[in-house]
Design an enzyme around this catalytic site. Structure first.
Site, PDB file in Angstrom:
ATOM      1  N   TRP A 357      16.636 -32.335   8.464  1.00 41.86           N
ATOM      2  CA  TRP A 357      16.195 -31.389   7.443  1.00 41.86           C
ATOM      3  C   TRP A 357      16.590 -29.958   7.792  1.00 41.86           C
ATOM      4  O   TRP A 357      16.476 -29.049   6.972  1.00 41.86           O
ATOM      5  CB  TRP A 357      14.684 -31.473   7.232  1.00 41.86           C
ATOM      6  CG  TRP A 357      13.861 -30.911   8.359  1.00 41.86           C
ATOM      7  CD1 TRP A 357      13.670 -31.450   9.593  1.00 41.86           C
ATOM      8  CD2 TRP A 357      13.117 -29.686   8.354  1.00 41.86           C
ATOM      9  NE1 TRP A 357      12.857 -30.651  10.364  1.00 41.86           N
ATOM     10  CE2 TRP A 357      12.498 -29.565   9.625  1.00 41.86           C
ATOM     11  CE3 TRP A 357      12.894 -28.687   7.412  1.00 41.86           C
ATOM     12  CZ2 TRP A 357      11.699 -28.472   9.974  1.00 41.86           C
ATOM     13  CZ3 TRP A 357      12.089 -27.609   7.754  1.00 41.86           C
ATOM     14  CH2 TRP A 357      11.500 -27.510   9.022  1.00 41.86           C
ATOM     15  N   GLU A 488       6.083 -31.084  15.997  1.00 44.42           N
ATOM     16  CA  GLU A 488       6.030 -32.452  16.506  1.00 44.42           C
ATOM     17  C   GLU A 488       5.119 -32.595  17.719  1.00 44.42           C
ATOM     18  O   GLU A 488       5.055 -33.671  18.320  1.00 44.42           O
ATOM     19  CB  GLU A 488       7.449 -32.925  16.832  1.00 44.42           C
ATOM     20  CG  GLU A 488       8.293 -33.062  15.582  1.00 44.42           C
ATOM     21  CD  GLU A 488       9.772 -33.247  15.863  1.00 44.42           C
ATOM     22  OE1 GLU A 488      10.518 -33.557  14.924  1.00 44.42           O
ATOM     23  OE2 GLU A 488      10.184 -33.066  17.028  1.00 44.42           O
ATOM     24  N   LYS A 600       4.687 -26.547  18.930  1.00 44.24           N
ATOM     25  CA  LYS A 600       6.136 -26.489  19.122  1.00 44.24           C
ATOM     26  C   LYS A 600       6.734 -25.480  18.148  1.00 44.24           C
ATOM     27  O   LYS A 600       7.620 -24.709  18.480  1.00 44.24           O
ATOM     28  CB  LYS A 600       6.732 -27.879  18.893  1.00 44.24           C
ATOM     29  CG  LYS A 600       8.194 -28.026  19.222  1.00 44.24           C
ATOM     30  CD  LYS A 600       8.664 -29.459  18.973  1.00 44.24           C
ATOM     31  CE  LYS A 600      10.109 -29.650  19.370  1.00 44.24           C
ATOM     32  NZ  LYS A 600      10.591 -31.027  19.038  1.00 44.24           N
ATOM     33  N   GLN A 601       6.244 -25.508  16.924  1.00 47.37           N
ATOM     34  CA  GLN A 601       6.520 -24.513  15.904  1.00 47.37           C
ATOM     35  C   GLN A 601       5.347 -24.542  14.937  1.00 47.37           C
ATOM     36  O   GLN A 601       4.678 -25.560  14.802  1.00 47.37           O
ATOM     37  CB  GLN A 601       7.835 -24.779  15.186  1.00 47.37           C
ATOM     38  CG  GLN A 601       7.890 -26.077  14.414  1.00 47.37           C
ATOM     39  CD  GLN A 601       9.292 -26.434  13.968  1.00 47.37           C
ATOM     40  OE1 GLN A 601       9.949 -27.244  14.573  1.00 47.37           O
ATOM     41  NE2 GLN A 601       9.753 -25.823  12.883  1.00 47.37           N
TER      42      GLN A 601
END
Length: 772
Positions: A357, A488, A600-601
């Site tokens: 993506w 994630e 992670k983000q």
């Protein structure tokens, strides 16, 4: 971080040889042209640690999945880009001793990637165990002017000896992927031949029947004079070579020119490959290295004319952005709608070279602004051509009625990832594909795309969301359960805010497009409805979901929650972590990461980045402050979003910090993971950080909007964008802002909320500007 490269505005320079840096350098100094690519392996033999990498775009292998269990709907294979014929190889022997930098004493080593002209050079002095000293000077490039051509100039000079020199240029198809299961090899030889100075290999994959032909033509010069030295012709299984024998005196210099052509059955009939490839390599040899290099320089000059970003006052920042732009242009040219962009491009094998993506979420804006409109359109058409596969993928998971779930990882439209939490749960990717359609149309004004292709994809994605939601009687709301967001570091969560929000936005946008087509393209709308068997009650369901979607919110903090119960986690800040434990994914167990609050983000910030115009500044600021403090940025995609939003809320220092992190992510190896390839798709985020972050570029209501600021350390910066047929140069400096229209097309522009009409070839100067 690992800083060992010199700062230079146009070059990446490695001063001195350290074997511990070799894998990292092989990634950073990679070359490509959108058609093929090459890690920066040495031409000569190297017995140290290395990751061999020669890749052809679109050529892949359906490797068996590495997991030992199966679930209904699980992908049948893991797609991976193949390490193909090694065309670099040039073995060197002096008096029987092999040139090998892992065994020789190395002096005055320097490797340079010239980004302005698109070539890689290397020079060094090697001292053998017998005291012989050999100076080597090598230069190579993969042509942007001739996609199937590469060339090498490799010179050796005897510094203190006379003796016997052997030079063996070869093609080696007996290669393997680093991550191959059980050492499996993927290629069989179909044909091969070697003659004086030229030869070819024709290989085919053991599955899918891809054929690749690689041909070489070689020339030898000694002290500038062309020679035809004695040679042996070597022909083995998947290997051909010429071994040249020369006598060399002190100060003699011998130069080998090796011209390569590589073609594939993606573009030619199998029966044509040998003749076509051999013809192309011969033509390259006839043109000669210098002429080909001049073509290369001119081709890169045209690319930089459209896509360069100039920064004055900060060499590290300048080098960083140019490196990212260079790699993006090496990876994808947009000439073939069957191709897309892998997270590692042509720089390594990780992620299998497949499409994620990332393309829709991060790469599309770069190509929209720096290339012809057809390039970005081809990225959308890639997904349109795969719509049927996306519908098949959804059907395998139990969805019906033409619902589409685009794959998280793909080469040909089929899902080919093999991790449960990603394959089945990262459904937010559907939203990114819908957003890319909006982004393209909003930027280009090409509304015909909606009538020709876009609505069909949007309806299929909307149908997926309409079936993927659950109705909660207790909440009297729709919920989305069991997902993984872009972050994630949290799997199988309920009501991930970003996933819920992008689902609703997709439904809203699909309805908006249908209303637009009803007015402007009624025949297209009717055609689509008939084609997909559209029922009016679907609209009622979509409206109900839009009105009743549940979003996790914490009223006390005034923030959108990552997902349900996020605040049940122990709330720590990144500033409280011990630095030696970073990156977390290399020091903590997966269980510990999943139970922590660290991101992670930040998914919420990803949503606010996409849908910024729907939220007020204070809402963005509160969420940014909360989540930025908990984000470790161990996703390469993370810093760029933070840079854009930090600039939006006026935190220019944080925006600059995040820009440096994303722009030098690979050059300084921030996340200690560049050895297996550069982070190509996140490099587009570096461009976003400057253009959308520092430049404040937005498109609203068919108007180009700029709200630029000048970072404190910079004296100026400039960037160009291709906007609706106009090439616009935006220059921000200490004296103010200058906007130059370098085309004949008039545009409407808004700067710091003031509207202007910028005529073709016109210039706009604004003295007031924001300074960071």
């Amino acid at each position: 971080m690992k800083q060992y490269l010199e700062h230079h505005p146009w070059k990446i320079i490695e001063p001195g040889f350290d074997s511990e840096n070799q894998l990292l350098s092989e990634s950073i100094f990679s070359l490509g042209n959108g058609y093929m690519g090459q890690r920066a392996n040495f031409e000569e033999e190297y017995s140290g640690e290395t990751l061999q990498g020669n890749y052809m775009a679109g050529v892949y292998y359906p490797d068996k999945t590495v997991v030992g269990w199966w679930k209904i709907g699980y992908p049948e294979y893991f797609a991976k880009v193949l390490n193909s014929t090694n065309w670099l190889g040039i073995d060197i022997k002096v008096d029987g001793q092999v040139l090998d930098l892992a065994k020789c004493r190395v002096e005055k080593f320097q490797r340079i990637l010239n980004m302005k002209e698109g070539y890689l050079s290397r020079e060094f002095i090697a001292e053998f165990s017998n005291g012989n000293r050999l100076k080597v000077n090598a230069c190579r490039f993969i042509s942007m002017a001739r996609p199937e051509i590469a060339a090498i100039r490799y010179s050796v000079k005897a510094l203190n000896f006379e003796g016997k020199l052997e030079i063996t240029p070869y093609l080696d198809g007996d290669v393997i992927n680093q991550d191959a299961n059980y050492g499996e090899k993927f290629w069989d030889q179909v044909a091969g031949d070697i003659n004086d100075g030229r030869g070819y290999l024709l290989l085919k994959t053991k599955k899918l029947d891809f054929h690749i032909c690689t041909a070489m033509d070689c020339q030898i010069r000694k002290n500038g004079q062309e020679l035809r030295p004695d040679l042996d012709k070597i022909k083995n299984e998947k290997y051909i070579a010429n071994k040249y024998f020369l006598d060399i005196q002190q100060n003699d210099e011998v130069t080998l020119f090796k011209y390569i052509a590589s073609t594939s059955s993606r573009y030619y009939q199998v029966g044509e490959l040998i003749a076509e490839t051999s013809c192309q390599s011969r033509k390259a040899a006839e043109l000669g290295f210098d002429n080909l290099l001049a073509e290369q320089s001119a081709a890169w000059g045209e690319i930089w004319q459209k896509s360069d970003i100039k920064i004055e006052g900060d060499t590290a920042a300048q080098q960083g952005i140019r490196f990212n732009i260079f790699q993006l242009n090496q990876t994808y040219t947009g000439e073939d709608e069957r191709l897309n962009i892998g997270p590692k491009g042509f720089t390594g094998e990780k992620y299998g070279g497949s499409t994620y993506w990332d393309t829709e979420g991060f790469c599309l804006p770069f190509y929209l602004s720096t290339a012809d409109q057809s390039v970005a359109k081809n990225l959308l058409l890639y997904r349109y051509r795969h719509l049927e596969k996306a519908q098949e993928n959804a059907a395998r998971l139990g969805f019906s009625g033409g619902a589409a779930l685009y794959p998280m990882v793909t080469m040909n439209g089929e899902e080919s990832h093999n991790e449960w939490e990603i394959t089945f749960e990262e459904i937010h990717r559907n939203g990114a594909i819908a957003y890319a359609i909006y982004n393209y149309v909003n930027y280009t004004g090409d509304y015909s795309y909606l009538a020709d292709y876009g609505l069909e994809v949007l309806i299929a994605i909307a149908r997926f969301w309409a079936q993927r939601v659950n109705y909660s009687e207790k909440k009297n709301k729709y919920v989305i359960l069991g997902v993984t967001g872009p972050n994630e570091y949290e799997n199988n969560v309920n009501n991930n805010w970003y996933t819920n929000r992008i689902a609703v936005w997709t439904l809203e946008y699909t309805l908006e497009v249908m209303d637009y087509l009803k007015q402007e393209y009624p025949e297209s709308l009717a055609k689509f409805k008939e084609k997909v068997s559209f029922k009016p009650e679907e609209i009622n369901k979509w409206h109900d979901i839009i009105n009743k979607m549940y979003y996790p919110i914490d009223e006390e903090e005034g923030i959108f929650l990552q997902q349900d119960n996020y605040l049940d986690k122990e709330q720590l800040l990144v500033s409280e972590l011990v630095k030696k434990e970073l990156p977390l994914n290399q020091h903590w167990s997966w269980d510990r990461i999943l139970r922590s609050c660290f991101l992670k983000q930040a998914d919420v910030l990803q949503g606010l980045y996409f849908l910024e115009d729907k939220y007020d500044l204070e809402t963005i600021r509160r969420n940014f402050r909360f989540y930025e403090a908990r984000t470790v940025h161990e996703s390469s995609l993370s810093p760029s979003v933070h840079a854009v939003l930090a600039a939006r809320i006026g935190d220019y220092q944080k925006a600059y910090e995040m820009y440096l992190r994303t722009s030098r992510l690979d050059l300084d190896n921030y996340n200690n993971d560049t050895e297996d390839g550069c982070h190509i798709t996140s490099m587009a985020g570096t461009w976003l950080a400057i253009v959308q972050g520092f430049g404040g570029l937005r498109i609203r209501d068919n108007t180009l909007i700029l709200n630029p600021f000048l970072p404190e350390k910079w004296s100026s910066y400039s960037f160009k964008i291709n906007y609706r047929g106009a090439l616009v140069n935006i220059m921000v400096g200490l004296e103010g802002l200058t906007i130059q229209n370098e085309s004949k097309n008039d545009i409407e522009i808004k700067v710091y909320d003031k509207e202007y009409h910028l005529a073709g070839d016109g210039q706009l100067k604004i003295k007031d500007y924001k300074q960071g």
